[in-house]
Design an enzyme around this catalytic site. Sequence first.
Site, PDB file in Angstrom:
ATOM      1  CG  HIS A 139      -1.992  -1.002   1.240  1.00 48.93           C
ATOM      2  ND1 HIS A 139      -2.816  -1.237   0.168  1.00 48.93           N
ATOM      3  CD2 HIS A 139      -2.364  -1.894   2.201  1.00 48.93           C
ATOM      4  CE1 HIS A 139      -3.655  -2.217   0.464  1.00 48.93           C
ATOM      5  NE2 HIS A 139      -3.399  -2.644   1.684  1.00 48.93           N
ATOM      6  CG  ASP A 176      -3.081  -8.205   0.917  1.00 49.65           C
ATOM      7  OD1 ASP A 176      -2.315  -8.497   1.855  1.00 49.65           O
ATOM      8  OD2 ASP A 176      -4.096  -7.482   1.063  1.00 49.65           O
ATOM      9  CG  HIS A 178      -6.677  -5.086   2.033  1.00 51.49           C
ATOM     10  ND1 HIS A 178      -6.080  -5.953   2.922  1.00 51.49           N
ATOM     11  CD2 HIS A 178      -7.849  -4.697   2.587  1.00 51.49           C
ATOM     12  CE1 HIS A 178      -6.861  -6.067   4.001  1.00 51.49           C
ATOM     13  NE2 HIS A 178      -7.937  -5.324   3.815  1.00 51.49           N
ATOM     14  CG  ASP A 264      -5.230  -9.736   3.554  1.00 51.96           C
ATOM     15  OD1 ASP A 264      -5.006 -10.258   2.450  1.00 51.96           O
ATOM     16  OD2 ASP A 264      -4.817  -8.602   3.871  1.00 51.96           O
TER      17      ASP A 264
HETATM   18 ZN    ZN Z   1      -4.230  -6.900   2.924  1.00 51.63          ZN
END
Ligand code: ZN
Length: 366
Positions: A139, A176, A178, A264
């Site tokens: 990120h 991931d 996200h 995740d």
């Molecule tokens: Zn994540």
Amino acid sequence: MSTGWVCHELFFWHDTGRYASVFPAGLTVEPGVHAENPQTKRRFRNLVEVSGLLDRLTPIKPRLATEDELARFHTREHIARVKAGSSRLKGDDEGLTPYGHGSFEIACLAAGGTIAAMEGVLKGQVANAYALVRPPGHHAVADQGMGFCLFGNVAVAVMHARAVHGVGRVATVDWDVHHGNGTQAAFDGERDVLTISIHQDRLFPPDSGLVSETGTGAGEGANLNIPLPAGSGVGAYVAAFERVVVPALRRFRPEMILVPSGFDASGADPLGRMMMTSDGYRTLTRLLMEVARDVCGGRLVFSHEGGYSEMHVPYCGLAVLETLTGQRTGVVDPWQAPMDAWAGHELQPHQAAAIDVAAALVDRIP
Ligand code: ZN
């Protein structure tokens, strides 16, 4: 040829502190441990040892990434701010990313550990590699940390491979849950780095990772987002790989593939709403190994990202490592049978529709 393994005790010493919630909510949420705490990763590492697999991995020593190496991606101001912040007891000036004493050095070790894993594969010392690093990286953007990430570990490693080792085309496959916004931003406008992210639709960052984000300028077509609806199970993930990720890699023909690897999307994760299982990750790893074998001599480098279920992350990680090494340890994931029994693992029509939109973009990859 073996599988390289990067880990270091210091990764577990990155201190995110006690935290009231992911999104600060004043005095209404009782303080507790931060979601991104050492436990999931430490337990992953420990299961690798207890399973016996650690003995069969080739240890690769992480090193500190230099500030010049970080600066291929990050601004000098961001690097200096994290450095100054981690010399205090607690820095909290990176979006949603508290950090503690020594976190700058540990974050340099995470980026350098990913570089070391990449170099081990590139030099042929190992067939593939997994870097269990912390803090995560996908990120972080050029001028600030974000979402528990301080520096873009994978982005920095890809830039190092291209600047120092003469690697041309590189692909990243971020699974991931996200969106890998930082890695995407790092190579926006770059046609020789294909960034792929498969994630829960509009989870984090907010309104990021849409299928319409395909890259800009010369890099048009070299970014591929596969936002899957919340509730997607193994069927949707495998279909997304078979219909989008694998064809994209075959078309792009990278010289190396890096995987920002978060667990995740696990069915047990507190921060995601997907239903992946350890066997599901086993299948995705096998699909990546097959395409990597065909297009880039098997060169696959994993760098750990998120994953917040203390009970499930270790088994997901072990499944990936067992697949990479081609060795089963006999460890049985106690969550596999209960999760297999959940309804809805098969590819659902609305999930297939989302995958089809991304699949239509494969022909536009440069
Ligand atoms: Zn994540």
